[in-house]
Design a protein around this motif. Sequence first.
Motif, mmCIF file in Angstrom:
data_model
loop_
_atom_site.group_PDB
_atom_site.id
_atom_site.type_symbol
_atom_site.label_atom_id
_atom_site.label_comp_id
_atom_site.label_asym_id
_atom_site.label_seq_id
_atom_site.Cartn_x
_atom_site.Cartn_y
_atom_site.Cartn_z
ATOM 1 N N SER A 157 0.827 -1.201 0.000
ATOM 2 C CA SER A 157 0.000 0.000 0.000
ATOM 3 C C SER A 157 0.863 1.254 0.000
ATOM 4 O O SER A 157 1.998 1.255 0.479
ATOM 5 C CB SER A 157 -0.913 0.030 1.223
ATOM 6 N N PRO A 201 -9.123 -4.382 -9.231
ATOM 7 C CA PRO A 201 -9.575 -3.156 -8.547
ATOM 8 C C PRO A 201 -8.553 -2.545 -7.598
ATOM 9 O O PRO A 201 -8.346 -1.322 -7.601
ATOM 10 C CB PRO A 201 -10.824 -3.630 -7.800
ATOM 11 N N LEU A 202 -7.901 -3.375 -6.776
ATOM 12 C CA LEU A 202 -6.926 -2.813 -5.838
ATOM 13 C C LEU A 202 -5.715 -2.256 -6.574
ATOM 14 O O LEU A 202 -5.162 -1.213 -6.194
ATOM 15 C CB LEU A 202 -6.493 -3.874 -4.826
ATOM 16 N N GLU A 203 -5.282 -2.951 -7.624
ATOM 17 C CA GLU A 203 -4.172 -2.463 -8.438
ATOM 18 C C GLU A 203 -4.491 -1.075 -8.992
ATOM 19 O O GLU A 203 -3.657 -0.155 -8.940
ATOM 20 C CB GLU A 203 -3.915 -3.428 -9.589
ATOM 21 N N LEU A 204 -5.700 -0.909 -9.522
ATOM 22 C CA LEU A 204 -6.087 0.362 -10.121
ATOM 23 C C LEU A 204 -6.290 1.445 -9.063
ATOM 24 O O LEU A 204 -6.024 2.626 -9.309
ATOM 25 C CB LEU A 204 -7.365 0.171 -10.941
ATOM 26 N N THR A 205 -6.723 1.054 -7.873
ATOM 27 C CA THR A 205 -6.939 2.015 -6.797
ATOM 28 C C THR A 205 -5.622 2.551 -6.254
ATOM 29 O O THR A 205 -5.435 3.759 -6.087
ATOM 30 C CB THR A 205 -7.750 1.375 -5.657
ATOM 31 N N GLU A 206 -4.688 1.631 -5.962
ATOM 32 C CA GLU A 206 -3.408 2.025 -5.370
ATOM 33 C C GLU A 206 -2.363 2.399 -6.436
ATOM 34 O O GLU A 206 -1.333 2.979 -6.110
ATOM 35 C CB GLU A 206 -2.847 0.871 -4.517
ATOM 36 N N ARG A 207 -2.639 2.031 -7.694
ATOM 37 C CA ARG A 207 -1.666 2.184 -8.776
ATOM 38 C C ARG A 207 -0.382 1.417 -8.444
ATOM 39 O O ARG A 207 0.727 1.935 -8.556
ATOM 40 C CB ARG A 207 -1.357 3.670 -9.037
ATOM 41 N N GLU A 215 -4.300 -10.279 -6.042
ATOM 42 C CA GLU A 215 -5.747 -10.347 -6.268
ATOM 43 C C GLU A 215 -6.146 -11.536 -7.133
ATOM 44 O O GLU A 215 -7.269 -12.027 -7.034
ATOM 45 C CB GLU A 215 -6.241 -9.046 -6.897
#
Length: 261
Positions: A157, A201-207, A215
């Motif tokens: 993160s 989704p998490l990849e795109l959220t945290e970049r 995921e």
Amino acid sequence: MTATVIIPARLASTRFPEKVLAAATGKPLVQHVVEAASGAAGVARVIVATDHGRVAAALRPFGTHVVMTRVEHPNGTSRLAEAAAILGLGDDEVVVNAQGDEPEMAAGVIRAALEALGLPGVSVGTAAAPFDVDLDPRSPHLVKVVRAADGTALYFSRALIPHERDAGSTGPGAVSPLRHVGVYAYRVGFLKRYVGLAPTPLELTERLEQLRVLEHGYRIGVGVCEAAPEGIDTPEQYAAFVARYRAPAGSERATGRGAGA
């Protein structure tokens, strides 16, 4: 375990234009990375994967092996996969993705990533280090990682993890933040699989592209190494690196404890 280190080095960059070619030390920035990676145990060869002939021309006087790749790659991992295909590497061969802007990368970083790849059930190996006193763990520009007891990644993160609920909780079992060091080791077979996975989704959220691995249910081993200097993202950071490079051996600056270390 022996590995081929591939350094993705695209010419374009936003905050520091054409930084891989910066050569105030007498060598392009990416050539310093090549030399640092060459000194790591288990490294059979080091190759630069670039999208521009100017990078290849700048490295030619140093005898560095360069592979020309397409311009339109979404990330360095995708460029790495194309380079591995051009080189004809087999699925069981190990490649290390080293960033082209980390000229002071310690040999222990690559060793930690390779050792982490050897953990049971792991598809990717990477490295982490304790935070240096001059770095702020709260910075979103510094990626943090939390490990499970078996040495695999629970999460990466830009936020400060783990969160210290009670200020000053430093008793038995307390966990200090670990800074993720962006070096990855894979077998070529998994590298091919990874670039075919859909973004998550998490990849795109945290970049953070490593979250795609987690995921999709794969495991990432995290080896801990000594604190490593930051990469070069700005002209100011590059100037600090040049000052350390030019400083007399044994001085505070030359040992990386000066400004920007």
